[in-house]
Scaffold this motif. Structure first.
Motif, mmCIF file in Angstrom:
data_model
loop_
_atom_site.group_PDB
_atom_site.id
_atom_site.type_symbol
_atom_site.label_atom_id
_atom_site.label_comp_id
_atom_site.label_asym_id
_atom_site.label_seq_id
_atom_site.Cartn_x
_atom_site.Cartn_y
_atom_site.Cartn_z
ATOM 1 N N ASP A 66 47.676 47.959 103.645
ATOM 2 C CA ASP A 66 47.359 46.856 104.544
ATOM 3 C C ASP A 66 47.519 47.383 105.966
ATOM 4 O O ASP A 66 48.568 47.923 106.317
ATOM 5 C CB ASP A 66 48.310 45.694 104.291
ATOM 6 N N ARG A 96 40.532 45.585 110.352
ATOM 7 C CA ARG A 96 41.585 45.254 109.386
ATOM 8 C C ARG A 96 41.164 45.810 108.048
ATOM 9 O O ARG A 96 40.021 45.638 107.619
ATOM 10 C CB ARG A 96 41.734 43.734 109.294
ATOM 11 N N VAL A 98 42.502 45.802 103.972
ATOM 12 C CA VAL A 98 43.380 45.106 103.044
ATOM 13 C C VAL A 98 43.913 46.113 102.023
ATOM 14 O O VAL A 98 43.166 46.960 101.525
ATOM 15 C CB VAL A 98 42.607 43.965 102.341
ATOM 16 N N ALA A 99 45.205 46.002 101.716
ATOM 17 C CA ALA A 99 45.839 46.899 100.748
ATOM 18 C C ALA A 99 45.056 46.933 99.440
ATOM 19 O O ALA A 99 44.604 45.899 98.946
ATOM 20 C CB ALA A 99 47.270 46.453 100.493
ATOM 21 N N THR A 117 50.936 48.999 110.278
ATOM 22 C CA THR A 117 50.995 48.693 108.862
ATOM 23 C C THR A 117 52.411 48.200 108.544
ATOM 24 O O THR A 117 53.363 48.583 109.239
ATOM 25 C CB THR A 117 50.613 49.928 108.018
#
Length: 121
Positions: A66, A96, A98-99, A117
């Motif tokens: 993330d 951005r 996302v994990a 992060t």
């Protein structure tokens, strides 16, 4: 690794010109070229880690953490493999990730970014 911006001091980091040592990308992450990458830790704030990341010369795959990042220099095409589309980023762009997102980074010359992060704690 020494942080450029430790919590206990008011300091500035010149992120565009900071020395970031580059090492070969692990072979299982290389798609093409002879890419090299490196990280320079900036420090932490409010439960987030900050750093400078640079990648030079090639195409690599990764599974992302993330992250929020700002591109300082260079450019990349980031293929979001699970979503089936590509995002092009260049200096000044903010993105951005996302994990768990699987990505393919296509970097013709270089990309340098500052990232935030969540801390690994």
């Amino acid at each position: 690794m020494t942080e450029l911006l430790p919590e206990s001091a008011n300091r500035v980091a010149h992120a565009r010109t900071a020395i970031v040592s580059l090492d070969p990308v692990p072979a299982d992450e290389v798609v093409s070229g002879a890419p090299r990458q490196g990280i320079k830790e900036l420090g932490s704030i409010a439960g987030a880690e900050a750093g400078i990341w640079e990648l030079r010369g090639g195409t690599v795959v990764d599974t992302e953490a993330d992250e929020l990042f700002v591109v300082l220099s260079g450019e990349a095409s980031i293929e979001l493999l699970d979503e089936g589309h590509t995002v092009d980023v260049k200096a000044g762009d903010v993105m951005r990730l996302v994990a768990g997102t699987r990505t393919r980074w296509v970097v013709p010359d270089h990309i340098r970014k500052v990232y935030l992060t969540p801390s690994a704690e």
